[in-house]
Motif scaffolding. Structure first.
Motif, PDB file in Angstrom:
ATOM      1  N   ALA A 177       0.833  -1.204   0.000  1.00  0.00           N
ATOM      2  CA  ALA A 177       0.000   0.000   0.000  1.00  0.00           C
ATOM      3  C   ALA A 177       0.872   1.260   0.000  1.00  0.00           C
ATOM      4  O   ALA A 177       0.531   2.261  -0.629  1.00  0.00           O
ATOM      5  CB  ALA A 177      -0.916   0.000   1.220  1.00  0.00           C
ATOM      6  N   SER A 178       2.021   1.200   0.686  1.00  0.00           N
ATOM      7  CA  SER A 178       2.872   2.393   0.770  1.00  0.00           C
ATOM      8  C   SER A 178       3.873   2.491  -0.378  1.00  0.00           C
ATOM      9  O   SER A 178       4.577   3.493  -0.494  1.00  0.00           O
ATOM     10  CB  SER A 178       3.616   2.414   2.102  1.00  0.00           C
ATOM     11  OG  SER A 178       4.496   1.315   2.186  1.00  0.00           O
ATOM     12  N   LYS A 179       3.936   1.483  -1.238  1.00  0.00           N
ATOM     13  CA  LYS A 179       4.916   1.470  -2.333  1.00  0.00           C
ATOM     14  C   LYS A 179       4.708   2.665  -3.266  1.00  0.00           C
ATOM     15  O   LYS A 179       5.671   3.340  -3.651  1.00  0.00           O
ATOM     16  CB  LYS A 179       4.805   0.158  -3.115  1.00  0.00           C
ATOM     17  CG  LYS A 179       5.804   0.039  -4.231  1.00  0.00           C
ATOM     18  CD  LYS A 179       5.656  -1.283  -4.951  1.00  0.00           C
ATOM     19  CE  LYS A 179       6.613  -1.369  -6.124  1.00  0.00           C
ATOM     20  NZ  LYS A 179       6.449  -2.608  -6.859  1.00  0.00           N
ATOM     21  N   THR A 180       3.469   2.962  -3.620  1.00  0.00           N
ATOM     22  CA  THR A 180       3.176   4.077  -4.521  1.00  0.00           C
ATOM     23  C   THR A 180       3.620   5.389  -3.900  1.00  0.00           C
ATOM     24  O   THR A 180       4.248   6.228  -4.566  1.00  0.00           O
ATOM     25  CB  THR A 180       1.668   4.127  -4.821  1.00  0.00           C
ATOM     26  OG1 THR A 180       1.265   2.856  -5.329  1.00  0.00           O
ATOM     27  CG2 THR A 180       1.347   5.210  -5.828  1.00  0.00           C
ATOM     28  N   THR A 181       3.328   5.562  -2.626  1.00  0.00           N
ATOM     29  CA  THR A 181       3.732   6.780  -1.926  1.00  0.00           C
ATOM     30  C   THR A 181       5.249   6.916  -1.915  1.00  0.00           C
ATOM     31  O   THR A 181       5.793   8.001  -2.152  1.00  0.00           O
ATOM     32  CB  THR A 181       3.199   6.768  -0.480  1.00  0.00           C
ATOM     33  OG1 THR A 181       1.790   6.540  -0.509  1.00  0.00           O
ATOM     34  CG2 THR A 181       3.500   8.057   0.238  1.00  0.00           C
ATOM     35  N   LEU A 182       5.921   5.799  -1.669  1.00  0.00           N
ATOM     36  CA  LEU A 182       7.386   5.826  -1.620  1.00  0.00           C
ATOM     37  C   LEU A 182       7.976   6.145  -2.998  1.00  0.00           C
ATOM     38  O   LEU A 182       8.970   6.874  -3.101  1.00  0.00           O
ATOM     39  CB  LEU A 182       7.923   4.490  -1.099  1.00  0.00           C
ATOM     40  CG  LEU A 182       7.660   4.204   0.380  1.00  0.00           C
ATOM     41  CD1 LEU A 182       8.102   2.788   0.736  1.00  0.00           C
ATOM     42  CD2 LEU A 182       8.361   5.212   1.260  1.00  0.00           C
ATOM     43  N   GLU A 183       7.373   5.598  -4.054  1.00  0.00           N
ATOM     44  CA  GLU A 183       7.847   5.889  -5.410  1.00  0.00           C
ATOM     45  C   GLU A 183       7.702   7.381  -5.698  1.00  0.00           C
ATOM     46  O   GLU A 183       8.604   8.014  -6.257  1.00  0.00           O
ATOM     47  CB  GLU A 183       7.055   5.070  -6.445  1.00  0.00           C
ATOM     48  CG  GLU A 183       7.472   3.617  -6.539  1.00  0.00           C
ATOM     49  CD  GLU A 183       8.881   3.455  -7.096  1.00  0.00           C
ATOM     50  OE1 GLU A 183       9.273   4.212  -7.997  1.00  0.00           O
ATOM     51  OE2 GLU A 183       9.600   2.578  -6.598  1.00  0.00           O
ATOM     52  N   SER A 184       6.566   7.940  -5.336  1.00  0.00           N
ATOM     53  CA  SER A 184       6.325   9.368  -5.536  1.00  0.00           C
ATOM     54  C   SER A 184       7.349  10.191  -4.755  1.00  0.00           C
ATOM     55  O   SER A 184       7.916  11.151  -5.277  1.00  0.00           O
ATOM     56  CB  SER A 184       4.903   9.709  -5.089  1.00  0.00           C
ATOM     57  OG  SER A 184       4.715  11.092  -5.043  1.00  0.00           O
ATOM     58  N   ARG A 185       7.587   9.797  -3.529  1.00  0.00           N
ATOM     59  CA  ARG A 185       8.563  10.508  -2.688  1.00  0.00           C
ATOM     60  C   ARG A 185       9.969  10.392  -3.266  1.00  0.00           C
ATOM     61  O   ARG A 185      10.747  11.342  -3.230  1.00  0.00           O
ATOM     62  CB  ARG A 185       8.510   9.940  -1.260  1.00  0.00           C
ATOM     63  CG  ARG A 185       9.450  10.597  -0.295  1.00  0.00           C
ATOM     64  CD  ARG A 185       9.053  12.022   0.005  1.00  0.00           C
ATOM     65  NE  ARG A 185       9.971  12.596   0.966  1.00  0.00           N
ATOM     66  CZ  ARG A 185      10.407  13.813   0.939  1.00  0.00           C
ATOM     67  NH1 ARG A 185       9.991  14.648   0.019  1.00  0.00           N
ATOM     68  NH2 ARG A 185      11.245  14.249   1.843  1.00  0.00           N
ATOM     69  N   ARG A 186      10.301   9.209  -3.824  1.00  0.00           N
ATOM     70  CA  ARG A 186      11.618   9.003  -4.424  1.00  0.00           C
ATOM     71  C   ARG A 186      11.817   9.953  -5.599  1.00  0.00           C
ATOM     72  O   ARG A 186      12.870  10.599  -5.731  1.00  0.00           O
ATOM     73  CB  ARG A 186      11.785   7.550  -4.885  1.00  0.00           C
ATOM     74  CG  ARG A 186      13.172   7.239  -5.450  1.00  0.00           C
ATOM     75  CD  ARG A 186      13.283   5.811  -5.948  1.00  0.00           C
ATOM     76  NE  ARG A 186      12.354   5.484  -6.999  1.00  0.00           N
ATOM     77  CZ  ARG A 186      12.545   5.768  -8.299  1.00  0.00           C
ATOM     78  NH1 ARG A 186      13.622   6.405  -8.688  1.00  0.00           N
ATOM     79  NH2 ARG A 186      11.654   5.423  -9.193  1.00  0.00           N
ATOM     80  N   LEU A 187      10.793  10.078  -6.460  1.00  0.00           N
ATOM     81  CA  LEU A 187      10.889  10.988  -7.600  1.00  0.00           C
ATOM     82  C   LEU A 187      11.060  12.435  -7.122  1.00  0.00           C
ATOM     83  O   LEU A 187      11.863  13.198  -7.679  1.00  0.00           O
ATOM     84  CB  LEU A 187       9.650  10.861  -8.486  1.00  0.00           C
ATOM     85  CG  LEU A 187       9.518   9.537  -9.262  1.00  0.00           C
ATOM     86  CD1 LEU A 187       8.163   9.474  -9.977  1.00  0.00           C
ATOM     87  CD2 LEU A 187      10.648   9.382 -10.260  1.00  0.00           C
ATOM     88  N   GLN A 188      10.304  12.788  -6.096  1.00  0.00           N
ATOM     89  CA  GLN A 188      10.406  14.134  -5.551  1.00  0.00           C
ATOM     90  C   GLN A 188      11.816  14.395  -5.010  1.00  0.00           C
ATOM     91  O   GLN A 188      12.398  15.453  -5.241  1.00  0.00           O
ATOM     92  CB  GLN A 188       9.366  14.314  -4.435  1.00  0.00           C
ATOM     93  CG  GLN A 188       9.343  15.692  -3.821  1.00  0.00           C
ATOM     94  CD  GLN A 188       8.347  15.775  -2.660  1.00  0.00           C
ATOM     95  OE1 GLN A 188       7.719  14.789  -2.299  1.00  0.00           O
ATOM     96  NE2 GLN A 188       8.209  16.947  -2.085  1.00  0.00           N
TER      97      GLN A 188
END
Length: 194
Positions: free
Chosen positions: A94-105
């Motif tokens: 569930a948190s993978k998408t959030t982490l991917e977004s944060r990584r790009l940021q």
């Protein structure tokens, strides 16, 4: 006359007959059994053999019971761990998408910071050159200041000499008459003019 419990204790201690086995017997049966065992050695050997086997089986049962209990506890622990792992996996997914977004940021921020570091590096080099120039100028000013201080000291000494001479001459002038004061003043002015 002995009680049933005392007879059971004798059967256990002397012949190895477990109290669980003799529990089903009546008091009279326990007495008869003790009588038969006291008279018949072959029956005694057989009962002792059964007692030893029973003790061995009891130990085996206890051992396997402990193993079974350990296995059941281990199974429960593993089930609990399995459920925790499943929950953790779901949470991670569930948190993978959030982490991917944060990584790009963070990558974008890193690019900006790298540019800023390069800019600051260039500014730092420019400032280092300015500091070098200012240090050189500061050294020159320090030398000039030292020279000025020396010149000021020399000038002060010269002014002090002039004041001393002037004070001496004024004192002398006060001793002369009017005509002589003029001559002395002319001499004083010519001396101060060089």
């Amino acid at each position: 006359m002995a009680s049933k419990a005392e007879l059971q204790t004798i059967l256990k201690d002397t012949y190895g007959i477990n109290k669980n086995i003799s529990q089903e017997l009546s008091k009279e049966s326990c007495e008869r059994l003790l009588s038969v065992l006291a008279q018949e050695s072959s029956v005694t050997e057989l009962v002792q053999s059964y007692g030893q086997k029973n003790a061995s089986l009891g130990q085996n049962n206890a051992y396997y019971s402990r193993l079974k209990n350990q296995a059941e506890r281990k199974l429960e622990t593993l089930k609990a761990e399995y459920h925790k792992l499943e929950d953790s996996i779901q949470t991670l997914e569930a948190s993978k998408t959030t982490l991917e977004s944060r990584r790009l940021q963070l990558e974008q921020e890193q690019v900006k910071l790298n540019l800023e570091v390069k800019t600051l590096s260039t500014e730092n080099e420019t400032l280092a050159l300015k500091v070098g120039n200012l240090t050189g100028r500061n050294d020159e000013l320090t030398i000039a200041n030292e020279q000025l201080m020396k010149d000021n000291k020399d000038l002060k000494n010269t002014v002090d000499k002039i004041r001393l001479r002037l004070a001496r001459d004024v004192k002398m002038l006060l001793k002369y008459e009017d005509n002589e004061i003029r001559k002395a003043l002319i001499r004083l002015f010519s001396w101060t003019l060089g």
